[in-house]
Design a protein around this motif. Structure first.
Motif, PDB file in Angstrom:
ATOM      1  N   LEU A   1       0.880  -1.148   0.287  1.00 58.98           N
ATOM      2  CA  LEU A   1      -0.072  -0.005   0.142  1.00 58.98           C
ATOM      3  C   LEU A   1       1.334   1.030  -0.132  1.00 58.98           C
ATOM      4  O   LEU A   1       1.563   1.724   0.391  1.00 58.98           O
ATOM      5  CB  LEU A   1      -0.929   0.299   1.352  1.00 58.98           C
ATOM      6  CG  LEU A   1      -2.499  -0.686   1.025  1.00 58.98           C
ATOM      7  CD1 LEU A   1      -2.706  -0.684   2.506  1.00 58.98           C
ATOM      8  CD2 LEU A   1      -3.304  -0.661   0.036  1.00 58.98           C
ATOM      9  N   ALA A   2       0.446   2.191  -0.321  1.00 56.44           N
ATOM     10  CA  ALA A   2       1.446   3.616  -0.891  1.00 56.44           C
ATOM     11  C   ALA A   2       0.042   4.455  -0.681  1.00 56.44           C
ATOM     12  O   ALA A   2      -0.582   5.311  -2.211  1.00 56.44           O
ATOM     13  CB  ALA A   2       2.263   3.800  -2.440  1.00 56.44           C
ATOM     14  N   GLY A   3      -0.148   4.819   0.303  1.00 52.95           N
ATOM     15  CA  GLY A   3      -1.181   5.947   1.026  1.00 52.95           C
ATOM     16  C   GLY A   3      -2.976   4.731   0.624  1.00 52.95           C
ATOM     17  O   GLY A   3      -2.468   3.959   0.751  1.00 52.95           O
ATOM     18  N   GLN A   4      -3.553   5.650  -0.300  1.00 51.54           N
ATOM     19  CA  GLN A   4      -4.843   4.743  -1.083  1.00 51.54           C
ATOM     20  C   GLN A   4      -4.772   4.142  -1.792  1.00 51.54           C
ATOM     21  O   GLN A   4      -5.804   3.644  -2.628  1.00 51.54           O
ATOM     22  CB  GLN A   4      -5.879   5.892  -0.581  1.00 51.54           C
ATOM     23  CG  GLN A   4      -6.325   6.754  -0.006  1.00 51.54           C
ATOM     24  CD  GLN A   4      -6.340   6.468   1.737  1.00 51.54           C
ATOM     25  OE1 GLN A   4      -7.898   5.311   1.180  1.00 51.54           O
ATOM     26  NE2 GLN A   4      -6.081   6.491   2.803  1.00 51.54           N
ATOM     27  N   ARG A   5      -3.482   3.662  -2.527  1.00 52.51           N
ATOM     28  CA  ARG A   5      -3.441   3.054  -3.901  1.00 52.51           C
ATOM     29  C   ARG A   5      -2.268   2.268  -3.599  1.00 52.51           C
ATOM     30  O   ARG A   5      -1.416   1.922  -2.579  1.00 52.51           O
ATOM     31  CB  ARG A   5      -2.863   3.602  -4.755  1.00 52.51           C
ATOM     32  CG  ARG A   5      -3.440   5.110  -4.976  1.00 52.51           C
ATOM     33  CD  ARG A   5      -2.895   5.836  -6.179  1.00 52.51           C
ATOM     34  NE  ARG A   5      -2.167   5.598  -7.273  1.00 52.51           N
ATOM     35  CZ  ARG A   5      -3.638   5.631  -8.441  1.00 52.51           C
ATOM     36  NH1 ARG A   5      -4.759   6.181  -7.828  1.00 52.51           N
ATOM     37  NH2 ARG A   5      -3.726   5.268  -9.701  1.00 52.51           N
ATOM     38  N   VAL A   6      -2.299   0.644  -4.053  1.00 55.79           N
ATOM     39  CA  VAL A   6      -1.775  -0.978  -4.273  1.00 55.79           C
ATOM     40  C   VAL A   6      -0.535  -0.388  -5.278  1.00 55.79           C
ATOM     41  O   VAL A   6      -0.437  -0.062  -6.092  1.00 55.79           O
ATOM     42  CB  VAL A   6      -2.435  -1.781  -4.697  1.00 55.79           C
ATOM     43  CG1 VAL A   6      -1.789  -2.606  -4.679  1.00 55.79           C
ATOM     44  CG2 VAL A   6      -3.259  -1.947  -3.973  1.00 55.79           C
ATOM     45  N   GLN A   7       1.229  -0.098  -4.902  1.00 57.86           N
ATOM     46  CA  GLN A   7       1.660   0.069  -5.682  1.00 57.86           C
ATOM     47  C   GLN A   7       2.216  -1.668  -6.145  1.00 57.86           C
ATOM     48  O   GLN A   7       3.107  -2.273  -4.369  1.00 57.86           O
ATOM     49  CB  GLN A   7       3.223   0.585  -5.065  1.00 57.86           C
ATOM     50  CG  GLN A   7       4.251   0.861  -5.551  1.00 57.86           C
ATOM     51  CD  GLN A   7       5.508   1.486  -4.723  1.00 57.86           C
ATOM     52  OE1 GLN A   7       5.472   1.402  -3.599  1.00 57.86           O
ATOM     53  NE2 GLN A   7       5.681   2.765  -5.345  1.00 57.86           N
ATOM     54  N   LEU A   8       2.255  -1.816  -7.435  1.00 62.53           N
ATOM     55  CA  LEU A   8       2.445  -3.516  -7.565  1.00 62.53           C
ATOM     56  C   LEU A   8       4.433  -3.607  -7.476  1.00 62.53           C
ATOM     57  O   LEU A   8       4.190  -4.602  -7.558  1.00 62.53           O
ATOM     58  CB  LEU A   8       1.730  -3.296  -8.801  1.00 62.53           C
ATOM     59  CG  LEU A   8       0.016  -4.148  -8.856  1.00 62.53           C
ATOM     60  CD1 LEU A   8       0.007  -3.740 -10.204  1.00 62.53           C
ATOM     61  CD2 LEU A   8      -0.311  -4.686  -8.320  1.00 62.53           C
TER      62      LEU A   8
END
Length: 252
Positions: free
Chosen positions: A80-87
């Protein structure tokens, strides 16, 4: 200059942005419904996209090395990077805007090249493109039908799906683009004001049209490959909603 290829490319890129966003959101939703565990869902969400994630991060790393920028350890573990998923992630030293822009653009360039290569060698999109340019719609339909009969078509379609939905630049990839874009626009404006614009455009017209045709074919092939997988994701989500008795709410 013929503007049809440009409009075709713009339309396919717009649709790709929309379908990529839908696929990422709903693939996460399917995995969350399947596991009821956000951490496990995040890992399972990344698995179908793994070939594209690996290619994305390797593209950043190789471009950085070629441009003389140092890199750290490549990670393909989702987080998780904030509210987003960092793949995935590859740390790159801070550099000038031009090199940073090229490093950020690398996954799109390499991903587009990989999809075009698959399309050309496996799905014979060169023949389809030639038929489109000639306006021979019978041959176009025959070519599209022939794609379904290609050897191991579903495996290659899956690779296009995985690469196509991970090659678009992320927000971090685009950070250095603004000054470079402004510089290019200023340079083009100066060329046009000095009177070289029409000559410049005339000399570039034919190669630019060919390049736009191939890029539009890449986008179209990616959309075609995305459709069955998007349908499978939608059906899986509906089925899991019925089995679980609740649904995932997606925030805008």
């Amino acid at each position: 200059m013929n503007w049809a290829p440009f409009l075709w490319l713009a339309a396919t890129l717009g649709l790709l942005l929309l379908i990529e966003r839908w696929i990422h959101r709903h693939l996460q939703g399917v995995m969350l419904l399947l596991t009821i565990d956000p951490e496990m869902a995040m890992v399972l969400y990344a698995l179908p996209l793994l070939p594209g994630i690996v290619l994305h991060e390797l593209s950043h790393a190789i471009m950085a090395i070629l441009l003389g920028a140092r890199i750290g350890r490549i990670s393909i573990r989702p987080k998780l990077a904030g509210q987003r998923v960092q793949l995935g992630f590859v740390p790159v030293e801070k550099t000038d805007p031009i090199r940073a822009s090229l490093i950020g653009l690398a996954p799109l360039l390499v991903g587009s090249g990989a999809i075009l290569l698959i399309g050309y060698l496996v799905f014979d999109i060169g023949t389809v493109r030639a038929a489109l340019v000639a306006g021979d719609w019978t041959s176009v339909l025959a070519g599209l039908e022939g794609m379904l009969k290609a050897s191991d078509a579903w495996i290659w379609a899956y690779l296009i799906f995985a690469v196509g939905n991970t090659m678009l630049p992320s927000r971090a990839d685009r950070q250095a683009w603004l000054p470079v874009i402004l510089f290019l626009l200023l340079a083009l404006a100066l060329v046009w004001v000095t009177g070289f614009g029409p000559v410049f455009l005339s000399n570039l017209s034919e190669p630019l049209t060919v390049a736009l045709h191939w890029l539009a074919m890449m986008g179209t092939l990616t959309l075609i490959a995305d459709l069955p997988f998007a349908l499978a994701i939608a059906l899986a989500e509906k089925l899991l909603e019925r089995l679980r008795g609740y649904r995932v709410e997606y925030q805008e």
